[in-house]
Design a protein around this motif. Structure first.
Motif, PDB file in Angstrom:
ATOM      1  N   LEU A  19     101.286   1.644 -22.748  1.00 13.94           N
ATOM      2  CA  LEU A  19      99.643   1.237 -21.692  1.00 13.94           C
ATOM      3  C   LEU A  19     100.380  -0.163 -21.050  1.00 13.94           C
ATOM      4  N   SER A  20      98.771   0.484 -20.114  1.00 13.24           N
ATOM      5  CA  SER A  20      99.757  -0.887 -18.397  1.00 13.24           C
ATOM      6  C   SER A  20      99.755  -1.979 -18.656  1.00 13.24           C
ATOM      7  N   PRO A  21      99.898  -3.118 -18.817  1.00 15.06           N
ATOM      8  CA  PRO A  21      99.831  -4.354 -17.816  1.00 15.06           C
ATOM      9  C   PRO A  21      98.781  -4.700 -17.287  1.00 15.06           C
TER      10      PRO A  21
ATOM     11  N   GLY B  37      97.292   4.411 -15.067  1.00 20.27           N
ATOM     12  CA  GLY B  37      96.928   2.764 -14.484  1.00 20.27           C
ATOM     13  C   GLY B  37      98.213   2.146 -14.196  1.00 20.27           C
ATOM     14  N   THR B  38      98.995   3.083 -13.996  1.00 24.49           N
ATOM     15  CA  THR B  38     100.753   2.917 -12.726  1.00 24.49           C
ATOM     16  C   THR B  38      99.899   3.157 -11.430  1.00 24.49           C
ATOM     17  N   PRO B  39     100.177   2.297 -10.629  1.00 24.56           N
ATOM     18  CA  PRO B  39      99.605   2.856  -9.384  1.00 24.56           C
ATOM     19  C   PRO B  39     100.871   3.518  -8.923  1.00 24.56           C
ATOM     20  N   THR B  40      99.726   4.621  -7.507  1.00 21.58           N
ATOM     21  CA  THR B  40     100.687   5.552  -7.562  1.00 21.58           C
ATOM     22  C   THR B  40     101.777   5.573  -5.580  1.00 21.58           C
TER      23      THR B  40
ATOM     24  N   ASN C 206     103.049   8.887 -12.510  1.00 21.64           N
ATOM     25  CA  ASN C 206     102.975  10.582 -12.575  1.00 21.64           C
ATOM     26  C   ASN C 206     102.220  10.602 -14.148  1.00 21.64           C
ATOM     27  N   GLY C 207     101.566  10.371 -14.246  1.00 21.41           N
ATOM     28  CA  GLY C 207     101.075  10.331 -16.311  1.00 21.41           C
ATOM     29  C   GLY C 207      99.560  10.423 -15.987  1.00 21.41           C
ATOM     30  N   PHE C 208      99.620  11.724 -16.217  1.00 24.39           N
ATOM     31  CA  PHE C 208      97.640  11.823 -15.978  1.00 24.39           C
ATOM     32  C   PHE C 208      97.092  13.125 -16.962  1.00 24.39           C
TER      33      PHE C 208
END
Length: 432
Positions: free
Chosen positions: A95-97, A281-284, A315-317
């Motif tokens: 999970l994103s922080p 939730g990771t910035p692209t 790039n998680g979609f």
């Protein structure tokens, strides 16, 4: 349009109080106002609104995913996700922080009246020159709102408005049936004149039917057809395919994999689609995957990036609300060349233009054989007419190594920005 309810926070709280170690809520809402024309006349006006909520949680390390559309009964959704989690094996939780990210709305909404006017303009321009054709058309203004929060403190969201329009014409000449289509996807306004001119040009080229060039001849894929080649490239760059040993580029990092004329990058802020963060939730970010033919990087989500050792590339979609994030690409840009489409055509002594195809792409193997739905023969730098009953076959990787030239006529084809391309090494069969 915005997602302003407290439902996501409520779902997280309920999930944790029900025994989950952590949880994530992905919410998507869309509002679309399409207008449709059929047989040269306005047929239908619509307004569609959709909202979906996906809850993903982990209990004893076991993942569970449950989805609801429209109104949500929070406890029932949590209970479904918990029940599903007990059927799955434990996994490492990715999970994103914690991060609080809010992005400005992008795009410009237009009225239904404007969409109707654009449709009428495009159809009238074609029928002024070809009154015998039947035209269908669709124009849409779609606004999408996305919000993602998790129990680690992540909360991010954005709104994206996109305009799209297409024009399709049918021309029946005795037992000869011709279908030509073109369209645009843009941010602030559409150009029905440009779309109509593209269709008119194709109709002009198709006035005469001619024989197919047979054998290995140069093939010019227009910007709306060449996406078949880039689809295979996207599969080969997928980090999950690399881990599974399916990509032919598994051990090719830092080496030439295509012609040196090819540079491919991902640019999150380019064109008619925005994507400030992925579905984890990771910035692209802007990434160059192939630089002048050299393979630089594979794209990955959090899980795949960890296995690759590269980390996530943002790039998680999800392919849908009911899907887990997996590596995916968006806003893929192919760096264009210098020549116009007309100049590319003029450079071909004997070859084929492929503008529309029937059937799927090549897949990760690169091998393909497709029927040409709309194609033209070129002789001595001139289009001499349309070809029928024609097939093109070969291998995408071979074609990209035998690239002759990229055009300067790049355009958006879905979320891929690509110019036309002339390639060699493919075979053409059809009526001699």
């Amino acid at each position: 349009m915005s997602i302003a309810s407290s439902l996501p926070e409520q779902l997280l709280d309920l999930a944790l109080r029900s025994g989950a170690e952590c949880a994530e809520v992905f919410q998507s809402q869309s509002l679309s106002r399409p207008v449709f024309f059929e047989a040269n006349r306005l047929k239908q006006l619509e307004s569609t609104e959709a909202e979906g909520t996906a809850l993903r949680l982990w209990k004893q390390g076991r993942p569970g995913l449950a989805v609801a559309y429209g109104a949500v009964e929070p406890q029932a959704l949590v209970d479904r996700a918990l029940a599903i989690s007990q059927l799955n094996e434990p996994e490492e939780i990715e999970l994103s922080p914690a991060s609080q990210l809010s992005y400005p709305d992008v795009g410009q909404s237009v009225s239904v009246e404007q969409l109707v006017e654009w449709g009428k303009t495009a159809i009238e321009l074609v029928r002024d020159r070809y009154p015998e054709v039947l035209s269908s058309s669709g124009w849409d203004c779609e606004a999408e709102t996305t919000r993602l929060i998790n129990s680690h403190g992540l909360d991010c969201g954005y709104m994206d408005t996109t305009l799209s329009g297409f024009l399709e014409v049918e021309w029946v000449r005795g037992d000869d049936f011709l279908n030509v289509s073109d369209g645009q996807t843009e941010r602030d306004r559409l150009d029905p004149v440009a779309i109509a001119q593209q269709v008119l040009q194709r109709l002009d080229w198709a006035k005469e039917n001619v024989s197919t060039p047979v054998g290995r001849v140069p093939i010019l894929f227009t910007s709306k057809a060449v996406d078949m080649l880039w689809g295979t490239v996207q599969s080969a760059l997928n980090g999950k395919q690399v881990i599974e040993g399916a990509s032919p580029w598994n051990d090719r990092l830092g080496k030439l994999v295509t012609s040196e004329a090819i540079t491919l990058s991902q640019q999150p802020n380019a064109g008619p689609f925005s994507c400030p963060f992925d579905d984890e939730g990771t910035p692209t970010r802007m990434i160059t995957f192939i630089d002048r033919g050299e393979l630089k990087l594979f794209y990955a989500d959090r899980t795949t990036g960890k296995l690759l050792g590269s980390g996530t590339t943002g790039n998680g979609f999800r392919s849908g609300l009911g899907s887990y994030p997996t590596p995916g690409l968006f806003n893929l840009l192919v760096e264009p060349g210098k020549k116009s489409l007309e100049e590319l055509i003029a450079s071909i002594d004997n070859g084929l233009i492929v503008d529309q195809m029937l059937g799927g792409g090549a897949g990760i193997s690169g091998e393909f054989s497709v029927n040409v739905d709309l194609g033209y023969r070129v002789e001595k730098g001139q289009i001499v007419g349309r070809v029928k009953d024609t097939m093109v076959a070969g291998n995408v990787y071979t074609a990209l190594k035998n690239l002759v030239e990229l055009g300067g006529d790049a355009d958006w084809n879905g979320s891929c920005y690509t110019p036309s391309a002339i390639v060699e090494g493919l075979s053409c069969t059809g009526r001699a």
